[in-house]
Write an enzyme that holds these catalytic residues in place. Structure first.
Site, PDB file in Angstrom:
ATOM      1  N   ARG A 238      43.716  36.294  32.103  1.00  0.00           N
ATOM      2  CA  ARG A 238      42.906  37.510  32.197  1.00  0.00           C
ATOM      3  C   ARG A 238      42.138  37.726  30.900  1.00  0.00           C
ATOM      4  O   ARG A 238      42.688  37.493  29.809  1.00  0.00           O
ATOM      5  CB  ARG A 238      43.789  38.743  32.393  1.00  0.00           C
ATOM      6  CG  ARG A 238      44.186  39.055  33.830  1.00  0.00           C
ATOM      7  CD  ARG A 238      42.995  39.528  34.688  1.00  0.00           C
ATOM      8  NE  ARG A 238      43.456  39.852  36.016  1.00  0.00           N
ATOM      9  CZ  ARG A 238      43.631  38.975  37.005  1.00  0.00           C
ATOM     10  NH1 ARG A 238      43.386  37.700  36.808  1.00  0.00           N
ATOM     11  NH2 ARG A 238      44.047  39.369  38.196  1.00  0.00           N
ATOM     12  N   GLU A 267      34.191  41.086  32.008  1.00  0.00           N
ATOM     13  CA  GLU A 267      33.570  40.243  33.042  1.00  0.00           C
ATOM     14  C   GLU A 267      32.716  41.092  33.974  1.00  0.00           C
ATOM     15  O   GLU A 267      33.113  42.207  34.315  1.00  0.00           O
ATOM     16  CB  GLU A 267      34.669  39.590  33.906  1.00  0.00           C
ATOM     17  CG  GLU A 267      35.401  38.483  33.232  1.00  0.00           C
ATOM     18  CD  GLU A 267      36.562  37.973  34.087  1.00  0.00           C
ATOM     19  OE1 GLU A 267      37.484  37.416  33.494  1.00  0.00           O
ATOM     20  OE2 GLU A 267      36.570  38.149  35.331  1.00  0.00           O
ATOM     21  N   HIS A 285      35.801  32.702  36.226  1.00  0.00           N
ATOM     22  CA  HIS A 285      37.014  33.244  36.877  1.00  0.00           C
ATOM     23  C   HIS A 285      37.242  32.597  38.253  1.00  0.00           C
ATOM     24  O   HIS A 285      37.285  33.277  39.283  1.00  0.00           O
ATOM     25  CB  HIS A 285      36.927  34.776  37.007  1.00  0.00           C
ATOM     26  CG  HIS A 285      38.284  35.423  37.109  1.00  0.00           C
ATOM     27  ND1 HIS A 285      38.598  36.642  36.579  1.00  0.00           N
ATOM     28  CD2 HIS A 285      39.429  35.000  37.726  1.00  0.00           C
ATOM     29  CE1 HIS A 285      39.862  36.940  36.835  1.00  0.00           C
ATOM     30  NE2 HIS A 285      40.394  35.956  37.538  1.00  0.00           N
TER      31      HIS A 285
HETATM   32  C1  GLV Z   1      43.243  35.919  39.907  1.00  0.00           C
HETATM   33  O1  GLV Z   1      42.774  36.033  38.839  1.00  0.00           O
HETATM   34  C2  GLV Z   1      44.524  36.459  40.312  1.00  0.00           C
HETATM   35  O2  GLV Z   1      45.143  37.222  39.558  1.00  0.00           O
HETATM   36  O3  GLV Z   1      44.947  36.137  41.429  1.00  0.00           O
END
Ligand code: GLV
Length: 324
Positions: A238, A267, A285
């Site tokens: 993250r 983001e 991502h």
């Molecule tokens: C994606 O980033 C998730 O947390 O599934």
């Protein structure tokens, strides 16, 4: 009467078909991201919501939509949901653990290999017509095999990343809030060390902790300085776990060799400093973004939501205390 739900973003046809068997569904197959106000409006009269990490489900939204009984996130990370607020209102919250472990681990590995071998940089050079022929000292990278891999966060995904490292004959060290069971350490050939020790020893530091106030800027200027100048940092968990401005400074002044990044602060507006750097590999991502995995995530979230709204216990309930 079927429960009413909102699906905040585009999903697969089979996800909608399954949901429609059990619920009155308002879908958003045009995939327009809702503003916080629009989301509240759409949720009027809804019993549940299937949301994504781009939707913020907080105390304000829940108090504006008091009829909501369940929130099903299509993600394993759930920092977009105020879990305490859900629990306080008796709202069940769920996520999608397990189904994305392998794909997300693969992406962390892709970033590791791509950064070590400078793949996006050299591809850019080919495309720019800069490749005039083979040279012995051309665009030298670093080896992944036999290097030391340091994994911060040894949960399910961290463990799959470690498993892949065996094929590369790597030394694996890890840090975690809690040491994992001895049989897991043995199976993965992974050694528990302090975070300080990990930062000092690792050639590749891979972050796999969830984002929370405790992990905000877990890697900042001091931690980057503690790493080897030859090391590579991988963040596919993250944005916010890394202080992006501090990372850009370290990559610019050469105190860190490179970084492979799938996630960013703010983001999708990433710090423009990253775009000036050759020693980063950037992906948008896409950690879990394979066809099979995204289908499995959407169906997992759908099953969680239907269970929550039809009197069952969702398989991935994050706040089981609400059922007591
Ligand atoms: C994606 O980033 C998730 O947390 O599934």
């Amino acid at each position: 009467m079927k429960p009413n739900i909102l699906v905040t973003r585009e999903v697969f046809d089979e996800t909608l078909a399954y949901l429609s068997q059990h619920c009155e569904v308002e879908a958003n197959q045009q995939d327009m991201a809702f503003s916080p106000d629009a989301l509240v409006q759409r949720l009027a009269g809804k019993d549940g919501v299937m949301c994504s990490l781009t939707d913020r489900i907080d105390a304000g939204l829940l108090s504006a939509c008091p009829q909501i009984r369940a929130v099903a996130n299509i993600a394993v990370g759930y920092n977009n949901i105020d879990l305490a607020a859900c629990t306080a209102r008796g709202v069940m919250a769920t996520n999608t653990p397990g189904v994305l472990d392998d794909s997300t681990a693969d992406l962390a590995w892709a970033l590791m290999l791509a950064t070590a071998r400078r793949m996006t940089e050299v591809e850019g050079r080919i495309r720019a017509g800069e490749w005039t022929g083979w040279k012995l000292k051309q665009w030298l990278g670093v080896d992944v095999h036999h290097a030391t891999l340091g994994i911060i966060g040894m949960g399910r995904i961290g463990q799959v990343i470690a498993k892949r490292a065996m094929g590369f004959d790597m030394k694996v060290i890890y840090s975690n809030r809690k040491r994992v069971a001895p049989d897991i350490e043995q199976r993965l050939n992974a050694t528990y060390v302090s975070r300080d020790e990990l930062l000092k020893q690792a050639d590749f530091v891979v972050l796999q902790v969830p984002y929370s106030p405790e992990t905000h800027h877990l890697i900042g200027a001091a931690e980057l300085k503690a790493m080897k100048p030859t090391a590579i940092l991988i963040n596919s968990t993250r944005g916010g776990v890394v202080d992006d401005a501090a990372l850009i400074a370290a990559l610019t002044n050469g105190t860190l060799r490179g970084a492979g990044l799938d996630v960013f602060e703010n983001e999708p507006k990433l710090n423009p400093g990253f775009l000036q750097l050759k020693n980063v590999v950037l992906t948008p991502h896409i950690g879990s973004s394979t066809e099979a995995t995204r289908r499995a995530m959407a169906m997992t979230a759908a099953k969680n939501l239907v269970a929550a709204l039809t009197g069952g216990t969702p398989p991935n309930l994050l706040n089981p205390e609400v059922t007591k």
